[in-house]
Design an enzyme around this catalytic site. Structure first.
Site, mmCIF file in Angstrom:
data_model
loop_
_atom_site.group_PDB
_atom_site.id
_atom_site.type_symbol
_atom_site.label_atom_id
_atom_site.label_comp_id
_atom_site.label_asym_id
_atom_site.label_seq_id
_atom_site.Cartn_x
_atom_site.Cartn_y
_atom_site.Cartn_z
ATOM 1 N N GLU A 176 0.853 1.450 -20.664
ATOM 2 C CA GLU A 176 1.346 0.629 -19.267
ATOM 3 C C GLU A 176 0.676 -0.408 -19.118
ATOM 4 O O GLU A 176 -0.400 -0.659 -18.526
ATOM 5 C CB GLU A 176 1.489 1.704 -18.473
ATOM 6 C CG GLU A 176 2.281 1.051 -17.176
ATOM 7 C CD GLU A 176 1.973 1.953 -15.907
ATOM 8 O OE1 GLU A 176 2.620 1.522 -14.768
ATOM 9 O OE2 GLU A 176 1.263 2.963 -15.917
ATOM 10 N N LYS A 213 5.765 1.789 -21.111
ATOM 11 C CA LYS A 213 6.033 1.634 -19.759
ATOM 12 C C LYS A 213 5.683 0.265 -19.127
ATOM 13 O O LYS A 213 4.358 -0.334 -18.979
ATOM 14 C CB LYS A 213 5.148 2.458 -18.866
ATOM 15 C CG LYS A 213 5.588 2.495 -17.343
ATOM 16 C CD LYS A 213 5.280 3.926 -16.603
ATOM 17 C CE LYS A 213 5.649 3.778 -14.966
ATOM 18 N NZ LYS A 213 5.011 4.846 -14.434
#
EC number: 4.1.2.13
Length: 295
Positions: A176, A213
């Site tokens: 992420e 993400k």
């Protein structure tokens, strides 16, 4: 790695619920839920209250595998139980929802326009426990504030290095590198970020699997080619500070990108609501996020 869970994450329709606010953000999450800081005096009391909130969400009939593929947990939640079962086991066995664990320890100071992850000192021990608790994958966050090539490269290299360590323990890492939605050069940052992600994906051995993400991109469908990379199980989007409605609108314009929302998921849920009110509000939120995720 659980093959049934991997297949669900790769091909299932739905989104990921991010229930992973940790130490620093827990008071804010509780306040949003209507539980003020004067309601608890110790950290243990605070974590018990947040576990009750998450339990209420997870046990709600609205929290269903028809709409939700996975849920990201904080370490403290993984180590607690719902109806006598470890949280991850409850999620999978009762709800058919794939459990993930947030593993990072927060962000380092801003340097080269980015915030790297702080060192994760007990990572190996934490991953061992995650495997024992039947966790499928992990999540870890860095933040990109400026279109700085050096900084963004460092972020992506760090994420993939730790991700490989996680994969080698039998878990699927969610990488992420969040681009700040308020960044003045967000689109440029995303261009650099995508190039760096592709560079790292090309270095991976063929059996390695990761998830990504990312912030909802400025240019619609900008991450399309990442979705077709053989290493990538799924590309998911964070809400990043957008309110639920705006996050859903932006997400819906990105085909194949699914939600992994935290604040935008729990928006409007409060401690004082009756179960009917709570479940009705949660159902409405879940339906909206699901619809935006399946386009």
């Amino acid at each position: 790695m659980n093959k049934e869970q991997l297949n669900r994450m790769q091909t299932g329709k739905g989104f990921i619920a991010a229930l992973d606010q940790s130490g620093g953000s827990t008071p804010k999450a509780l306040a949003q839920y209507g539980v003020q800081e004067n309601s608890y005096t110790t950290e243990e009391e605070m974590y018990t209250l947040v576990h009750e909130m998450r339990t209420r969400i997870i046990k709600s009939p609205a929290f269903s595998s028809e709409y939700i593929l996975g849920a990201i947990l904080f370490e403290n939640t993984m180590d607690r139980k719902i109806d006598g079962q470890w949280t991850a086991d409850y999620l999978w066995e009762h709800k058919n929802i794939v459990p993930f664990l947030k593993v990072d320890k927060g962000l380092a100071e801003l340097e080269n326009g980015v915030q790297l992850m702080k060192p994760i000192s007990n990572l190996n021990e934490l991953l061992t426990r995650a495997v024992e608790r039947n966790i499928f994958g992990t999540k870890m966050r860095s933040v990109i504030k400026e279109a700085n090539v050096t900084g963004i490269r460092e972020v992506v290299e760090q994420q993939f290095a730790v991700g490989l360590q996680i994969f080698n323990k039998g878990l699927v890492p969610i990488i992420e590198p969040e681009v700040d939605i308020y960044s003045a050069d967000k689109e440029k940052s995303e261009e650099i970020l995508k190039a760096e992600i592709i560079r790292q994906l090309n270095l991976l051995d063929k059996e390695v699997k990761v998830m990504l993400k990312l912030s909802i991109p400025t240019v619609n469908d900008f991450y399309k080619e990442l979705m077709s990379d053989p290493h990538v199980v799924r590309v998911v989007a964070l809400s990043g500070g957008y309110a639920q409605e705006e996050a859903n609108q932006k997400l819906a314009l990105n085909h194949g990108l699914i939600a992994s929302f935290s604040r935008a998921l729990s928006e409007g849920l409060t401690f004082g609501q009756s179960d009917d009110e709570f479940n009705s509000k949660l159902e409405k939120s879940i339906n909206g996020i699901y619809e935006a995720s399946i386009l």
